[in-house]
Design a protein around this motif. Structure first.
Motif, short mmCIF file in Angstrom:
data_model
loop_
_atom_site.label_atom_id
_atom_site.label_comp_id
_atom_site.label_asym_id
_atom_site.label_seq_id
_atom_site.Cartn_x
_atom_site.Cartn_y
_atom_site.Cartn_z
N LYS A 41 0.42 -0.70 0.18
CA LYS A 41 -0.13 -0.11 -0.15
C LYS A 41 0.89 1.27 0.28
O LYS A 41 1.65 1.43 0.75
N THR A 42 0.36 2.09 -0.90
CA THR A 42 1.34 2.95 -0.90
C THR A 42 0.27 4.45 -1.55
O THR A 42 -0.70 4.41 -1.57
N ARG A 43 0.72 5.93 -0.65
CA ARG A 43 0.18 7.26 -1.09
C ARG A 43 0.82 8.34 -1.90
O ARG A 43 1.78 8.50 -0.94
N GLY A 44 0.59 8.61 -2.43
CA GLY A 44 1.36 9.23 -3.58
C GLY A 44 1.83 9.37 -5.00
O GLY A 44 2.42 7.97 -5.24
N ARG A 45 2.78 10.14 -6.05
CA ARG A 45 3.45 9.86 -6.40
C ARG A 45 4.92 9.26 -6.17
O ARG A 45 5.45 9.33 -5.49
N ILE A 46 5.21 7.86 -6.96
CA ILE A 46 6.42 7.74 -6.44
C ILE A 46 7.23 7.68 -8.19
O ILE A 46 7.05 7.84 -9.47
N GLY A 47 8.61 8.06 -7.71
CA GLY A 47 9.67 8.21 -8.49
C GLY A 47 10.29 6.91 -8.41
O GLY A 47 11.43 7.51 -7.55
N TYR A 96 10.07 9.05 -20.25
CA TYR A 96 10.56 8.85 -19.09
C TYR A 96 9.64 9.71 -17.77
O TYR A 96 9.02 9.11 -17.53
N GLY A 97 9.71 10.95 -18.30
CA GLY A 97 8.93 11.82 -17.55
C GLY A 97 7.04 11.20 -17.28
O GLY A 97 6.88 11.50 -16.61
N SER A 98 7.25 10.82 -18.92
CA SER A 98 5.44 10.58 -18.60
C SER A 98 5.01 8.96 -17.69
O SER A 98 3.92 8.82 -17.25
N GLY A 131 4.34 9.85 -14.60
CA GLY A 131 3.10 10.21 -14.20
C GLY A 131 3.38 11.93 -14.23
O GLY A 131 2.61 12.73 -13.78
N MET A 132 4.61 12.54 -14.97
CA MET A 132 4.42 13.46 -15.72
C MET A 132 4.09 14.09 -16.58
O MET A 132 3.86 13.83 -17.86
N ARG A 133 3.53 15.19 -16.73
CA ARG A 133 1.64 15.94 -17.74
C ARG A 133 3.58 16.53 -18.48
O ARG A 133 4.30 16.71 -18.03
N ARG A 134 2.78 16.90 -19.65
CA ARG A 134 4.11 17.59 -21.05
C ARG A 134 4.09 19.16 -20.51
O ARG A 134 5.60 19.37 -20.39
N LYS A 135 3.42 19.53 -19.58
CA LYS A 135 3.59 20.93 -19.17
C LYS A 135 5.18 20.89 -18.00
O LYS A 135 5.00 21.82 -17.79
N GLU A 136 4.67 19.53 -17.44
CA GLU A 136 5.29 20.17 -15.70
C GLU A 136 6.72 19.50 -16.40
O GLU A 136 7.69 20.11 -15.58
N ILE A 137 6.84 19.05 -16.80
CA ILE A 137 8.32 18.53 -18.20
C ILE A 137 8.60 19.63 -18.84
O ILE A 137 10.06 20.24 -18.28
N ASP A 138 7.49 20.64 -19.47
CA ASP A 138 8.37 21.34 -19.93
C ASP A 138 8.72 22.44 -18.99
O ASP A 138 10.00 23.36 -19.00
N LEU A 171 20.86 10.71 -16.62
CA LEU A 171 19.23 11.28 -17.24
C LEU A 171 17.98 10.51 -16.37
O LEU A 171 17.83 11.75 -15.79
N GLY A 172 18.29 9.22 -16.05
CA GLY A 172 17.35 8.95 -15.38
C GLY A 172 17.09 9.11 -13.86
O GLY A 172 16.12 9.29 -13.56
N PHE A 173 18.14 9.46 -13.41
CA PHE A 173 17.92 9.80 -11.99
C PHE A 173 17.84 11.89 -11.95
O PHE A 173 16.47 11.80 -11.45
N SER A 174 18.23 11.99 -12.74
CA SER A 174 18.17 13.75 -12.60
C SER A 174 16.23 13.50 -13.00
O SER A 174 15.46 14.74 -12.64
N VAL A 175 15.67 12.85 -14.12
CA VAL A 175 13.86 12.58 -14.23
C VAL A 175 13.28 12.86 -13.16
O VAL A 175 12.46 13.22 -13.03
N CYS A 176 13.61 11.37 -12.48
CA CYS A 176 13.26 10.77 -11.77
C CYS A 176 13.31 12.26 -10.66
O CYS A 176 12.12 11.98 -9.39
N ALA A 177 14.10 12.38 -10.36
CA ALA A 177 14.26 13.69 -9.45
C ALA A 177 13.72 14.55 -8.70
O ALA A 177 12.77 15.25 -7.87
#
Length: 206
Positions: free
Chosen positions: A45-51, A73-75, A78-85, A116-122
């Motif tokens: 069981k988890t609550r919230g967005r997981i990176g 990877y952002g998508s 769970g990131m939306r395109r605007k959030e990634i922008d 690259l992977g950690f930075s997107v996740c962070a």
């Protein structure tokens, strides 16, 4: 069984370390929490967005460029395109891969994959950050940046589950530690106590 009767809870804002030998079940726990793998028995069981930054290259496509993979990877996280922008320049700056941004990542080194992977996740603004030993492939300066970022997450009240063989990193970040042996929890408790126990056991077995 990869894991046998493993039960624990992590509080909001807590940093939990997971240590143990190779094949103890550490990465499997992260895969279960992030729903890469599903349990045959039991519940997570988890609550919230997981990176989740668990396997090197997971969520990245080697034929796509670094730029395209940030959006891919952002998508997935769970990131939306605007959030990634909004976070794009921060991701590139943190990863320090601007010169290689438009190259297919199949030309990247393992360290650049890690960056690259950690930075997107962070920058996906996770409530729960899961990090595996994959940071070990990065250079020393980048590892320090990642550890600093993880400590920032702690101060912001976010939750971290961190798997590592680097006991100094575990000590610097984690409030509690789970020591796994053969898929079972051998001990769980305060960081310094459990790390000392693990190192003493490793010395005996050497």
């Amino acid at each position: 069984r990869a894991l046998d009767n493993v039960t624990f809870s992590v509080q909001k804002g807590e940093a939990l370390g997971i240590i143990g030998r190779n094949a103890a079940g550490k990465s499997t726990i992260l895969k279960l929490i992030s729903k890469i793998t599903y349990p045959e028995i039991g519940q997570i069981k988890t609550r919230g967005r997981i990176g989740a930054f668990i396997e090197l290259g997971a969520g990245l496509h080697h034929e796509l460029t670094g730029r395209e993979n940030i959006y891919l990877y952002g998508s997935i996280l769970g990131m939306r395109r605007k959030e990634i922008d909004v976070n794009f320049d921060k991701i590139v700056s943190f990863a320090q891969i601007k010169r290689f941004l438009d190259l297919p990542i199949k030309k990247y080194s393992s360290g650049m994959y890690s960056r690259l992977g950690f930075s997107v996740c962070a920058f996906c603004n996770p409530d729960i950050l899961l990090v595996d030993e994959v940071l070990a492939v990065g250079d020393v300066n980048f590892q320090r940046k990642c550890l600093f970022k993880m400590n920032e997450f702690k101060k912001q009240g976010r939750t971290i589950v961190f798997v590592s063989h680097d006991m100094n990193a575990i000590r610097s970040i984690c409030d509690r530690v789970i020591y796994l042996e053969n898929g079972k929890i051998a001990r769980i408790g305060k960081t310094n106590q459990i790390v000392a126990m693990y190192l003493a056991k490793a010395k005996e077995d050497f």
